[in-house]
Scaffold this motif. Structure first.
Motif, PDB file in Angstrom:
ATOM      1  N   GLY A 128       0.727  -1.166  -0.132  1.00 27.63           N
ATOM      2  CA  GLY A 128       0.001  -0.009  -0.093  1.00 27.63           C
ATOM      3  C   GLY A 128       0.901   1.379   0.021  1.00 27.63           C
ATOM      4  O   GLY A 128       2.042   1.249   0.285  1.00 27.63           O
ATOM      5  N   GLN A 129       0.322   2.278  -0.335  1.00 31.57           N
ATOM      6  CA  GLN A 129       0.819   3.395  -0.679  1.00 31.57           C
ATOM      7  C   GLN A 129       1.772   4.235   0.516  1.00 31.57           C
ATOM      8  O   GLN A 129       2.858   4.772   0.341  1.00 31.57           O
ATOM      9  N   ASP A 130       0.899   4.151   1.789  1.00 26.87           N
ATOM     10  CA  ASP A 130       1.547   4.882   3.060  1.00 26.87           C
ATOM     11  C   ASP A 130       2.800   4.180   3.183  1.00 26.87           C
ATOM     12  O   ASP A 130       3.894   4.726   3.545  1.00 26.87           O
ATOM     13  N   VAL A 131       2.694   2.859   3.346  1.00 29.73           N
ATOM     14  CA  VAL A 131       4.104   2.066   3.745  1.00 29.73           C
ATOM     15  C   VAL A 131       5.116   2.129   2.415  1.00 29.73           C
ATOM     16  O   VAL A 131       6.269   2.123   3.051  1.00 29.73           O
ATOM     17  N   ALA A 132       4.761   2.071   1.372  1.00 32.17           N
ATOM     18  CA  ALA A 132       5.538   1.967   0.236  1.00 32.17           C
ATOM     19  C   ALA A 132       6.375   3.221   0.115  1.00 32.17           C
ATOM     20  O   ALA A 132       7.451   3.130  -0.019  1.00 32.17           O
ATOM     21  N   LEU A 133       5.865   4.275   0.563  1.00 34.11           N
ATOM     22  CA  LEU A 133       6.518   5.572   0.366  1.00 34.11           C
ATOM     23  C   LEU A 133       7.506   5.867   1.437  1.00 34.11           C
ATOM     24  O   LEU A 133       8.594   6.263   1.417  1.00 34.11           O
ATOM     25  N   THR A 134       7.169   5.327   2.473  1.00 30.62           N
ATOM     26  CA  THR A 134       8.243   5.432   3.894  1.00 30.62           C
ATOM     27  C   THR A 134       9.137   4.343   3.221  1.00 30.62           C
ATOM     28  O   THR A 134      10.399   4.725   3.456  1.00 30.62           O
ATOM     29  N   CYS A 135       8.836   3.183   2.853  1.00 25.93           N
ATOM     30  CA  CYS A 135      10.093   2.137   2.628  1.00 25.93           C
ATOM     31  C   CYS A 135      10.752   2.745   1.611  1.00 25.93           C
ATOM     32  O   CYS A 135      12.212   2.549   1.501  1.00 25.93           O
ATOM     33  N   GLY A 136      10.399   3.418   0.399  1.00 26.29           N
ATOM     34  CA  GLY A 136      11.027   3.980  -0.676  1.00 26.29           C
ATOM     35  C   GLY A 136      12.063   4.821  -0.115  1.00 26.29           C
ATOM     36  O   GLY A 136      13.193   4.928  -0.634  1.00 26.29           O
ATOM     37  N   THR A 137      11.494   5.813   0.755  1.00 26.62           N
ATOM     38  CA  THR A 137      12.672   6.528   1.265  1.00 26.62           C
ATOM     39  C   THR A 137      14.081   6.092   2.020  1.00 26.62           C
ATOM     40  O   THR A 137      14.967   6.313   1.919  1.00 26.62           O
ATOM     41  N   MET A 138      13.450   5.223   2.845  1.00 34.66           N
ATOM     42  CA  MET A 138      14.622   4.196   3.577  1.00 34.66           C
ATOM     43  C   MET A 138      15.484   3.473   2.639  1.00 34.66           C
ATOM     44  O   MET A 138      16.941   3.575   2.614  1.00 34.66           O
ATOM     45  N   LEU A 139      14.752   3.068   1.363  1.00 31.48           N
ATOM     46  CA  LEU A 139      15.726   2.140   0.541  1.00 31.48           C
ATOM     47  C   LEU A 139      16.599   3.051  -0.295  1.00 31.48           C
ATOM     48  O   LEU A 139      17.909   2.620  -0.368  1.00 31.48           O
ATOM     49  N   ARG A 140      16.157   4.318  -0.481  1.00 39.55           N
ATOM     50  CA  ARG A 140      17.199   5.273  -1.204  1.00 39.55           C
ATOM     51  C   ARG A 140      18.194   5.851  -0.353  1.00 39.55           C
ATOM     52  O   ARG A 140      19.168   6.236  -0.794  1.00 39.55           O
ATOM     53  N   TYR A 141      18.095   5.888   1.061  1.00 37.55           N
ATOM     54  CA  TYR A 141      18.959   6.175   1.891  1.00 37.55           C
ATOM     55  C   TYR A 141      20.301   5.171   1.935  1.00 37.55           C
ATOM     56  O   TYR A 141      21.231   5.159   1.863  1.00 37.55           O
ATOM     57  N   CYS A 142      19.620   3.935   1.987  1.00 31.69           N
ATOM     58  CA  CYS A 142      20.544   2.536   1.852  1.00 31.69           C
ATOM     59  C   CYS A 142      21.532   2.749   0.588  1.00 31.69           C
ATOM     60  O   CYS A 142      22.717   2.403   0.576  1.00 31.69           O
ATOM     61  N   ILE A 143      20.617   2.924  -0.699  1.00 31.54           N
ATOM     62  CA  ILE A 143      21.555   3.188  -1.965  1.00 31.54           C
ATOM     63  C   ILE A 143      22.535   4.525  -1.670  1.00 31.54           C
ATOM     64  O   ILE A 143      23.488   4.183  -2.134  1.00 31.54           O
ATOM     65  N   LYS A 144      21.868   5.385  -1.310  1.00 27.77           N
ATOM     66  CA  LYS A 144      23.001   6.470  -1.363  1.00 27.77           C
ATOM     67  C   LYS A 144      24.084   6.258  -0.550  1.00 27.77           C
ATOM     68  O   LYS A 144      25.221   6.864  -0.912  1.00 27.77           O
ATOM     69  N   TYR A 145      23.877   5.600   0.615  1.00 30.68           N
ATOM     70  CA  TYR A 145      25.026   5.855   1.616  1.00 30.68           C
ATOM     71  C   TYR A 145      25.829   4.456   1.623  1.00 30.68           C
ATOM     72  O   TYR A 145      26.806   4.260   2.433  1.00 30.68           O
ATOM     73  N   SER A 146      25.375   3.393   0.720  1.00 28.71           N
ATOM     74  CA  SER A 146      26.250   2.341   0.744  1.00 28.71           C
ATOM     75  C   SER A 146      26.268   1.558  -0.560  1.00 28.71           C
ATOM     76  O   SER A 146      25.257   1.112  -1.144  1.00 28.71           O
ATOM     77  N   ASP A 147      27.502   1.174  -1.366  1.00 26.35           N
ATOM     78  CA  ASP A 147      27.610   0.697  -2.251  1.00 26.35           C
ATOM     79  C   ASP A 147      27.187  -0.946  -2.121  1.00 26.35           C
ATOM     80  O   ASP A 147      26.530  -1.586  -3.065  1.00 26.35           O
ATOM     81  N   GLU A 148      27.757  -1.269  -0.893  1.00 30.21           N
ATOM     82  CA  GLU A 148      27.429  -2.799  -0.519  1.00 30.21           C
ATOM     83  C   GLU A 148      26.003  -3.151  -0.460  1.00 30.21           C
ATOM     84  O   GLU A 148      25.536  -4.319  -0.825  1.00 30.21           O
ATOM     85  N   LEU A 149      25.095  -2.216  -0.019  1.00 31.60           N
ATOM     86  CA  LEU A 149      23.584  -2.490  -0.081  1.00 31.60           C
ATOM     87  C   LEU A 149      23.125  -2.433  -1.185  1.00 31.60           C
ATOM     88  O   LEU A 149      22.000  -3.172  -1.573  1.00 31.60           O
ATOM     89  N   THR A 150      23.633  -1.582  -2.261  1.00 30.83           N
ATOM     90  CA  THR A 150      23.258  -1.565  -3.624  1.00 30.83           C
ATOM     91  C   THR A 150      23.432  -2.673  -4.298  1.00 30.83           C
ATOM     92  O   THR A 150      22.525  -3.243  -4.814  1.00 30.83           O
ATOM     93  N   ARG A 151      24.642  -3.342  -3.870  1.00 35.33           N
ATOM     94  CA  ARG A 151      24.965  -4.452  -4.492  1.00 35.33           C
ATOM     95  C   ARG A 151      24.101  -5.602  -4.095  1.00 35.33           C
ATOM     96  O   ARG A 151      23.728  -6.629  -4.856  1.00 35.33           O
ATOM     97  N   LEU A 152      23.964  -5.760  -2.943  1.00 38.92           N
ATOM     98  CA  LEU A 152      23.061  -6.741  -2.439  1.00 38.92           C
ATOM     99  C   LEU A 152      21.224  -6.653  -3.002  1.00 38.92           C
ATOM    100  O   LEU A 152      20.835  -7.680  -3.214  1.00 38.92           O
ATOM    101  N   MET A 153      21.041  -5.511  -3.278  1.00 39.46           N
ATOM    102  CA  MET A 153      19.607  -5.130  -3.809  1.00 39.46           C
ATOM    103  C   MET A 153      19.747  -5.667  -5.186  1.00 39.46           C
ATOM    104  O   MET A 153      18.609  -6.297  -5.638  1.00 39.46           O
TER     105      MET A 153
END
Length: 285
Positions: A138-163
């Motif tokens: 659902g939208q409310d949860v997804a938008l929160t998770c999307g923000t957290m996901l992009r923080y992971c991508i921005k601040y970690s190449d290893e987390l991006t590799r994991l994804m």
């Protein structure tokens, strides 16, 4: 040192006490045998504890020792997976606090180390995988998770590799076509960041998964959704023009089918689609 909340009243709860109370409240919210009025009270309490945690890690009064204590308590008691499980039940303002707390911790460095990133990689890979597929919740949860996901991508190449190495990545070809628009747009932002922020990692992924990736990408380029088609064309041009993706670009332009698809898109009724197609066509010709 006491930390002051919005009300101006000082809280003397320690990190351990705060997180213990937070966990107890969240667990009660998730129980089916708890009355609604009691859940509302626990939601309010959850919000207070999240406010207190945010103050402890982001206030000018916060010492490095205090922030370390909060970080260790959150990691050792697996608070982030618990919050993720119940995001839909804690309210909009509390979800905002979760993203702010996550941001401060995932970006936190001690020398060259990032303790929260290390924790996620070594002990909570499932949390990352679950975060990736929250667009199904659902939208409310997804938008929160999307923000957290992009923080992971921005601040970690290893987390991006994991994804990128997860089978969940290919679910984004469906997520970016979901309704409503806010949901698909957020999914596309996460999809794009995974492919563009850490270029060398993305290039390795695109090269190794070329056939599956571009087989599914063709579907996006022929999407009946105008926004999906335009965003996908624009991203394709960006990927093909990036010097890190030279090998991928060479494979792509050697395909007659790819060339035919771009030429057909040049004839699209939308001038914007024609424009984005022309930029890709310049690469392929």
């Amino acid at each position: 040192m006491p930390i002051f909340g919005r009300s101006g009243a000082a809280s003397t709860k320690s990190p351990s006490e705060t997180i213990k109370t937070l966990i107890e409240s969240i667990n009660k919210i998730g129980r089916t045998d708890v009355k609604e009025k009691d859940k509302e009270r626990e939601c309010e309490n959850t919000h207070r504890m999240l406010l207190h945690l945010k103050a402890m890690i982001s206030s000018e009064e916060s010492s490095s020792d205090l922030i370390q204590q909060v970080s260790q308590e959150i990691h050792s008691r697996n608070v982030f997976p618990l919050l993720l499980l119940h995001l839909d039940k804690i309210g909009f303002e509390s979800r905002k606090l979760v993203t702010e707390i996550f941001y401060h911790l995932v970006n936190r460095k001690i020398g060259t180390n990032k303790p929260t990133v290390d924790y996620l990689i070594n002990k909570q890979t499932q949390f990352i995988y679950d975060l990736m597929i929250c667009y199904n919740r659902g939208q409310d949860v997804a938008l929160t998770c999307g923000t957290m996901l992009r923080y992971c991508i921005k601040y970690s190449d290893e987390l991006t590799r994991l994804m990128l190495g997860s089978e969940n990545f290919f679910r984004y070809f469906q997520f970016v076509e979901m309704q409503p628009f806010d949901l698909s747009s957020d999914a596309f932002s996460s999809f794009k960041d995974m492919l563009t922020v850490h270029k060398e990692i993305a290039a390795t992924f695109l090269d190794s998964e070329y056939d599956q990736f571009f087989s599914e990408y063709k579907v996006l380029l022929d999407s009946g959704n105008y926004v999906t088609k335009r965003q996908s064309l624009k991203l394709l041009g960006e990927l093909l023009l990036d010097r890190h993706n030279f090998t991928v670009m060479t494979k792509y332009i050697s395909s007659v089918d790819n060339l035919k698809q771009i030429m057909n898109l040049l004839r699209d009724a939308s001038r914007s689609i024609q424009f984005e197609s022309f930029h890709v066509f310049k690469v392929t010709s």
